[in-house]
Enzyme design. Sequence first.
Site, short mmCIF file in Angstrom:
data_model
loop_
_atom_site.label_atom_id
_atom_site.label_comp_id
_atom_site.label_asym_id
_atom_site.label_seq_id
_atom_site.Cartn_x
_atom_site.Cartn_y
_atom_site.Cartn_z
N GLY A 255 0.87 -1.17 0.03
CA GLY A 255 0.02 -0.05 -0.01
C GLY A 255 0.75 1.28 0.03
N ARG A 336 -7.06 3.77 -14.52
CA ARG A 336 -7.08 4.44 -13.19
C ARG A 336 -7.85 5.61 -13.12
NH1 ARG A 336 -3.32 5.41 -10.41
NH2 ARG A 336 -3.97 4.38 -8.95
N CYS A 384 -14.72 4.73 -26.85
CA CYS A 384 -15.87 5.53 -27.23
C CYS A 384 -16.55 6.04 -26.19
CB CYS A 384 -16.57 4.40 -28.19
SG CYS A 384 -15.79 4.25 -29.69
N1 LLP Z 1 -0.85 -7.01 -0.46
C1 LLP Z 1 -2.27 -7.28 -0.81
C2 LLP Z 1 -2.95 -8.47 -0.27
C3 LLP Z 1 -2.97 -6.62 -1.87
O1 LLP Z 1 -4.37 -6.75 -1.88
C4 LLP Z 1 -2.52 -5.35 -2.59
C5 LLP Z 1 -3.20 -4.81 -3.53
C6 LLP Z 1 -1.04 -5.27 -2.41
C7 LLP Z 1 -0.35 -6.29 -1.39
C8 LLP Z 1 -0.12 -4.36 -3.10
O2 LLP Z 1 -0.60 -3.17 -2.82
P1 LLP Z 1 0.09 -1.87 -3.38
O3 LLP Z 1 1.58 -1.75 -2.57
O4 LLP Z 1 0.37 -2.06 -4.81
O5 LLP Z 1 -0.74 -0.61 -3.15
N2 LLP Z 1 -5.85 -1.37 -8.78
C9 LLP Z 1 -5.68 -0.36 -7.96
C10 LLP Z 1 -4.81 -0.98 -6.66
C11 LLP Z 1 -5.27 -1.89 -6.20
C12 LLP Z 1 -4.36 -2.97 -4.92
C13 LLP Z 1 -4.90 -4.24 -4.63
N3 LLP Z 1 -4.11 -4.75 -3.94
C14 LLP Z 1 -4.92 0.82 -8.37
O6 LLP Z 1 -4.66 0.97 -9.44
O7 LLP Z 1 -4.57 1.87 -7.63
#
Ligand code: LLP
Length: 457
Positions: A255, A336, A384
């Site tokens: 995150g 996004r 579109c």
């Molecule tokens: N661990 C778990 C269990 C997760 O569900 C996620 C992301 C991460 C780690 C990694 O999170 P990060 O460090 O990348 O924030 N499509 C969305 C983001 C969805 C994240 C889903 N889970 C976007 O484009 O902002």
Amino acid sequence: MCLLQQDLAAQDTSGPWSATTVFTPAAETGGVPLMEIVERFGTPAYVVDEADLRGRCRAFKDALPGADVAYAAKAFLCRAVASWIVEEGLSLDVCSGGELAIARSIGFPAERVIFHGNAKTPRELQQAVDDGVGRIVIDNLAEIARLAVLVPQGRRQKVLLRVIPDIEAGAHAAVRTGGEGQKFGLSIASGDAAVAVARVLGQPSLQLVGLHCHLGSQIDEVGPYVRAVRIMVEQYARVRDTHGVVLPELDLGGGQGIAYLEAEQGLSPHAYARAVLTALEERSAGLGLPAPRLTVEPGRAISGPAGLTLYRVIAVKRTLTRTFVAVDGGMSDNPRPSLYGARYTARLVGRTSRPAPPRDSATSANCAASATVTRQATLVGHHCEAGDVIAENVPLPADIRAGDVLAVAATGAYHHSMASTYNLTGRPPVVAVAGGAARLVVRREEIEDLMRREVGL
Ligand code: LLP
């Protein structure tokens, strides 16, 4: 209005561009001119800076020396990225049979794979067990018995339980996963988490190594993580007090936020590590527990800033109220903005915009020879629908025109992995750059690829 763009070479690794991206004298990444990439591979194209991505892996490892850093594959996985991750000594968080297949295909050590998912299919669970993945993160009560029977006699599958610490964090409601009322994990408040602990401990084929939480995505402050650590460690004390078991690991998920705009910084791995490790030591000591070994799962913070996307301008439309710059990609390669209202930085590459002719002495003093006149524009795609926006209100050269090439920053995470074939357009290729050389690591999806799926009338 005249905005000055000066000294474009003065790049800072904390901004939205990858560490090796410069714009003067010519735009390049990884020592490769961006126009060379356009000529060789066409547009739109995703470009990934290998040195930058590896550097971000190292930054997390350095900041958290005793911890397990698992790259979250959902941000962006292809075989090249998986091989860099394994070489940098990271583990891998996967959440589907497809991500697991990529890991397996490059010989990623299964012991270093963590398998996630709130609705793992029986086939995915079987695959994870057959591959011998190091940890499976159980998300719901039904999964406990379902998994337990799949583990061959004489083996024990290490598992983590995903729990809900009830903390709201993340850039958008759709990516906040730490609160009650969303689909992931077992509620601490309802008692489901405690029931799950007891059930897992009662399954001889499962070995409970710890708890997991993932608060959300694009989090730009340490506060929510510190709160989560405290809540999680309190659960470790409960498990010890109820079952006499001291859990050895704690997985805090990912995150960590990054910069998308020039003025942004992102959450530094060191600031994150300092806050989390301090909270972990203090709360564990306070409860008479040994601090569990930490696992973190950054995705975006490793691959996001390493990527950029190159587009060709197809049309410029000046309406009464706005300037639209329309390019040959859009919401199919970057959903996004439409999903989360995300904002982006874009720059002209391949030519120098004409400086504005001086109108009076004051203007001419402001617009020095190297300056470019910019105007606010809306960068839109070729799909579109009106919501097909790549970047709202970005400063672009006032003389932007069809044929120009634009680079959009920080597109390394959740772009390729979330791309679609909307309007039957193929997905862009991925070009890796390093040490002055560019190579194709994922080829462009052609119309023939899409047509090949048509097997009947
Ligand atoms: N661990 C778990 C269990 C997760 O569900 C996620 C992301 C991460 C780690 C990694 O999170 P990060 O460090 O990348 O924030 N499509 C969305 C983001 C969805 C994240 C889903 N889970 C976007 O484009 O902002």
